[in-house]
Design an enzyme around this catalytic site. Structure first.
Site, PDB file in Angstrom:
ATOM      1  CG  HIS A 150      20.359   1.742 -24.898  1.00  0.00           C
ATOM      2  ND1 HIS A 150      20.346   0.537 -24.222  1.00  0.00           N
ATOM      3  CD2 HIS A 150      21.639   2.181 -24.869  1.00  0.00           C
ATOM      4  CE1 HIS A 150      21.565   0.266 -23.785  1.00  0.00           C
ATOM      5  NE2 HIS A 150      22.367   1.247 -24.176  1.00  0.00           N
TER       6      HIS A 150
ATOM      7  CG  HIS B 108      25.418  -4.401 -26.846  1.00  0.00           C
ATOM      8  ND1 HIS B 108      24.118  -4.626 -26.482  1.00  0.00           N
ATOM      9  CD2 HIS B 108      25.978  -3.762 -25.790  1.00  0.00           C
ATOM     10  CE1 HIS B 108      23.903  -4.157 -25.267  1.00  0.00           C
ATOM     11  NE2 HIS B 108      25.032  -3.649 -24.827  1.00  0.00           N
TER      12      HIS B 108
END
Length: 353
Positions: free
Chosen positions: A53, A97
């Site tokens: 991830h 992110h």
């Protein structure tokens, strides 16, 4: 006449005419696929892969980091699904992110160049990319980067925009054809324009993400038929800090475990119970926590043995001030950012909103 095992079926049909050609047993040339001879004749849609991830989000002491080790180490250790978040920044596709101010993992071009280098050195492995297209960029922009990094020629072009899990080729077929990179795009995929950038949600459904309590196998996102699609389980546990969902690193050993409450193994078994099949992709944070347990879960789901020849990388303690970390393949660069800085960015973003 002795026939070379490297001859194609078309050439063999010319060399072995008539009924004899029909009796030739043509086997895949690949004898080991993704580390196991038992996977070569298995459909891509019938295999469980371990995924990282936010695989680009590498760092120490950064609340936005999801991994300790860079993509080269991840692949070396056994990760075969690489998930990234793509953002448009300064005319480049950057891997960030949520916000590039919080964690910027560099350009997609640089990232794919590292993937290309690893794949060139490991010709018997099929790798999957999952690009979260955060800014809904046109697929032509990704196509330019793929060509720049040289991975467009490694990419698999499916025969249709969407396929059921049972319709995918075997790993051996993908390896023999040299099309060992399968890429899914979360939005804007255009089969007519760039066929190798495959629409994710018409081919794969996902379970809930940003879980802070208990994992389940319910359908969270899809645009297709979950009964026939491949599926991905989001198995990374978060904790909420100042309203921000951050990886719960302290629970990573238990979260990634083979068994136990809320473990990866437990979620896989729940999904098998719900759908009578194992998940195709298991997306995890800090994959090395559990000492290879995530790969053991995948091996069990695939019905193969888990016998690593070399140890995987070891967890890097949070709070470490080192700027590099040594894994089984040598020194791996990381990004070191203080928790205080990460918190200040979050607080600043919250005040702006």
């Amino acid at each position: 006449m002795r026939l070379s095992s490297t001859l194609t079926p078309a050439v063999l049909s010319l060399l072995v005419p008539g009924s004899l050609a029909l009796s030739v047993n043509l086997q895949s040339r690949a004898t080991t696929c993704n580390g196991s001879p038992d996977l070569c004749n298995r459909s891509y849609g019938n295999i469980t892969f371990v995924g990282a991830h936010d695989s680009y989000a590498v760092g120490i002491n950064n609340l936005a980091a999801n991994q300790d080790y860079n993509v080269t180490q991840q692949l070396t250790d056994g990760i075969r699904l690489l998930q990234v978040q793509a953002h448009n920044l300064s005319s480049d596709i950057q891997l960030c992110h949520t916000s590039c101010d919080l964690l910027n993992g560099g350009t997609l071009d640089n990232y794919l160049s590292q993937v290309k280098t690893w794949m060139d050195g490991n010709p018997n492995d099929v790798v999957t990319m999952l690009i979260v297209n955060s800014d809904n960029l046109d697929p032509s922009l990704f196509d330019q980067v793929y060509k720049s990094a040289g991975v467009d020629t490694l990419s698999y072009n499916p025969p249709a925009a969407s396929m059921p899990a049972t319709g995918w080729p075997t790993l051996g077929t993908l390896i023999d054809a040299g099309t060992r990179l399968v890429t899914f795009l979360s939005t804007t995929a255009n089969f007519a324009e760039v066929p190798y950038l495959i629409d994710e949600f018409s081919n794969v459904f996902e379970t809930p993400f940003d879980v802070t309590t208990t994992f389940d196998c319910s359908v969270n996102r899809t645009s297709g038929d979950p009964t026939t699609q491949m599926f991905l389980i989001n198995h990374f546990l978060d904790q909420v800090i100042l309203g921000f969902a951050a990886p719960f690193v302290e629970e990573a050993n238990a979260t990634n475990a083979v068994s136990g409450s809320n473990s990866l193994g437990e979620q896989v078994q729940l999904c098998v119970s719900d759908y009578n099949r194992s998940p195709n992709f298991m997306l995890v944070d800090f994959y090395e926590y559990g000492n290879g347990s995530v790969f053991q879960v995948a091996a069990s789901a695939n019905g193969v043995s888990y016998n690593p020849t070399t140890p995987i990388a070891t967890p890097i303690p949070q709070g470490s001030q080192t700027s590099s970390a040594s894994g089984s393949a040598g020194t791996v660069s990381t990004t070191s950012t203080s928790i205080g800085f990460a918190l200040s960015v979050i607080i600043g973003a919250m005040s702006i909103s």
